[in-house]
Design a protein around this motif. Sequence first.
Motif, short mmCIF file in Angstrom:
data_model
loop_
_atom_site.label_atom_id
_atom_site.label_comp_id
_atom_site.label_asym_id
_atom_site.label_seq_id
_atom_site.Cartn_x
_atom_site.Cartn_y
_atom_site.Cartn_z
N TYR A 1 55.66 31.49 17.52
CA TYR A 1 55.73 32.63 18.43
C TYR A 1 57.15 33.11 18.70
O TYR A 1 57.41 33.76 19.72
CB TYR A 1 55.05 32.27 19.76
N LEU A 2 58.07 32.80 17.81
CA LEU A 2 59.44 33.26 17.99
C LEU A 2 59.51 34.79 17.99
O LEU A 2 58.82 35.44 17.22
CB LEU A 2 60.33 32.72 16.87
N PRO A 3 60.32 35.38 18.88
CA PRO A 3 60.44 36.85 18.93
C PRO A 3 61.04 37.41 17.65
O PRO A 3 61.88 36.76 17.02
CB PRO A 3 61.35 37.09 20.13
N LYS A 4 60.66 38.61 17.30
CA LYS A 4 61.14 39.22 16.06
C LYS A 4 62.56 39.76 16.18
O LYS A 4 63.36 39.62 15.27
CB LYS A 4 60.19 40.35 15.62
N VAL A 5 62.87 40.42 17.29
CA VAL A 5 64.20 41.00 17.50
C VAL A 5 64.67 40.64 18.90
O VAL A 5 63.93 40.82 19.87
CB VAL A 5 64.19 42.53 17.32
N ILE A 6 65.88 40.13 19.00
CA ILE A 6 66.43 39.74 20.30
C ILE A 6 67.86 40.27 20.45
O ILE A 6 68.47 40.70 19.48
CB ILE A 6 66.44 38.21 20.49
N LYS A 7 68.35 40.22 21.68
CA LYS A 7 69.75 40.57 21.96
C LYS A 7 70.34 39.45 22.80
O LYS A 7 69.83 39.11 23.86
CB LYS A 7 69.85 41.89 22.72
N GLY B 1 65.10 35.87 27.04
CA GLY B 1 63.66 35.69 26.90
C GLY B 1 62.89 36.94 26.51
O GLY B 1 61.65 36.91 26.46
N LYS B 2 63.58 38.04 26.20
CA LYS B 2 62.90 39.30 25.89
C LYS B 2 62.89 39.56 24.39
O LYS B 2 63.90 39.38 23.71
CB LYS B 2 63.58 40.47 26.61
N ASP B 3 61.73 40.02 23.88
CA ASP B 3 61.61 40.50 22.50
C ASP B 3 61.81 42.01 22.54
O ASP B 3 61.03 42.73 23.18
CB ASP B 3 60.23 40.16 21.94
N VAL B 4 62.87 42.51 21.91
CA VAL B 4 63.21 43.93 22.00
C VAL B 4 62.80 44.69 20.75
O VAL B 4 63.30 45.80 20.49
CB VAL B 4 64.73 44.12 22.26
N GLU B 5 61.87 44.14 19.97
CA GLU B 5 61.39 44.82 18.78
C GLU B 5 60.77 46.16 19.16
O GLU B 5 59.91 46.24 20.04
CB GLU B 5 60.36 43.97 18.05
N GLY B 6 61.21 47.23 18.52
CA GLY B 6 60.67 48.56 18.77
C GLY B 6 61.27 49.27 19.96
O GLY B 6 61.01 50.46 20.17
N GLU B 7 62.08 48.59 20.77
CA GLU B 7 62.69 49.22 21.93
C GLU B 7 63.99 49.90 21.55
O GLU B 7 64.72 49.47 20.66
CB GLU B 7 62.96 48.18 23.02
N GLU B 8 64.28 51.00 22.26
CA GLU B 8 65.54 51.69 22.04
C GLU B 8 66.68 50.86 22.60
O GLU B 8 66.50 50.02 23.48
CB GLU B 8 65.51 53.07 22.72
N VAL B 9 67.87 51.11 22.07
CA VAL B 9 69.05 50.37 22.53
C VAL B 9 69.29 50.68 24.00
O VAL B 9 69.35 51.85 24.40
CB VAL B 9 70.29 50.74 21.70
N ASP B 10 69.40 49.63 24.81
CA ASP B 10 69.61 49.78 26.24
C ASP B 10 71.00 50.35 26.50
O ASP B 10 71.95 50.15 25.73
CB ASP B 10 69.46 48.43 26.93
#
Length: 487
Positions: free
Chosen positions: A107-113, A172-181
């Motif tokens: 369950y590892l997140p696909k994209v992280i920051k 702890g957040k998965d940011v896959e598909g999210e716009e750059v904050d």
Amino acid sequence: MFFSSDHPKHEFEESQQCKSRDAICYLCKNKVSLVEDESNAFYCCQGCGSNFHKDCLTVTYPKCHEHTLTFIRRKIPFPCDVCGQEFPDEMYGCLQCDFFVNRHCIYLPKVIKITRHSHRLSHVLRISDGDNVCGICRDLVDVGYGGYSCIDKTCNYVAHFYCIIRFNVWDGKDVEGEEVDASEADDVAPLLLVEDIDGESTWRHFSHDHDLLRVVEEQESEELCQACIRPTYKTGKFLRCKECDFALHETCASLPRKMAHGLHVHPVTLHVETGDVFFICSVCNQYSCGLMSYKCNQKDCGFKMDVRCASFVEPFNHTALPHDPFYLGVDFNEYIYRCYGCRQRSRFTARCVQGSIDFDFKCLNLPGLMKYKCDDHPLTLYYDHRGHNSGWCEICEEIIEKGRIIYTCRHCFTTLHVDCILGKYPYLKCGNRIKVNGFEVEIASNVGASRPICQTCHRICQDKQVFNGNDQVCFCSIECIPSQACS
């Protein structure tokens, strides 16, 4: 529960009723329901008594693998195909593809920051060939196994899966598909050029209402940078106000108003304090009167960092060990590190990888050169990693413990304790009035021929600064102030 020779694999017996109210699933760690219901069915191992939710024995998660993964009941000594680590009692497999993975990696997140790197990181099942060093622990990342890789194809930053999960470096957040904050994007410049006439430039810093002139000065003076509370002359270049005594080092004035810093899991913002400033830095644990500090953007997080600690960048070259670069420590959750320079416990450290030497940020931020009134030469910050005896301190006349970071003159062999030459509170500003537990005092210099007596401990005030209260009451340290206030 690890396997043993007399328990080589789990032997399952299906059940719909649990015998214990405290029973938990061996895999997901959630409680096993006491309700007799087919949807809550679970298995119990006859050998070890462990409980398993029926639904936990198979996992369908296309982000990890296209086929259903099945829990491996038998201990099989081979590494996970994703992270390369062995988890003998939590392995799942797809026999069709000869693919095996531990439960943590499914369950590892696909994209992280993470704040330790400027770009986002993407989950990959195979790290490409090359000299790949994990950006967190500084160990090699095994080629052929998975990890996190920078999404910028021109950047070779990689990290172990387990470093991301195990250490406090990810929010702890998965940011896959999210716009750059917005906090990840470029921010407004803190320092703006107003005009440049005949080589004389005028600047405006967001923290000050007046224009600033760029000054180059190498002569010793008492002027302090309002941000870091260090002398302005030591850096050569600084900015001085045209109308008042405000001054900033050029490096301090150029610090970004927002940043993601590896010392904290959340982004931080540069704040300007008003009045007589007094705070404790969350990183170096030093008291400061600095005008500016970085605060966490999260509402309920009390993290606050001074500009000295915020200036740390990897690799960091320290004056005492100039040939061995330092990198951030890996775990900031507990006081697990002991600084080699001062022998104090600390949460936040940086490590010299070659020598396995940890320095806390109090020692990392020490100035490389100091002027001592009894020596014609500048004193150099020095650390002997071999732990040889450094002699005795010429100020307090006490023996310097082996392996301590010190100031020394290479010509005259003068040696001084760091606290003896800098004082206990090197970043407090004389003349400022501060409140400690509601008790107001004025910070004053203590370099005269006569020394006052502390009102609380009744000892001679030996430090370079004292704290004066009302009615000629004097305290030798911040620790003594609350005692008097409560008496």
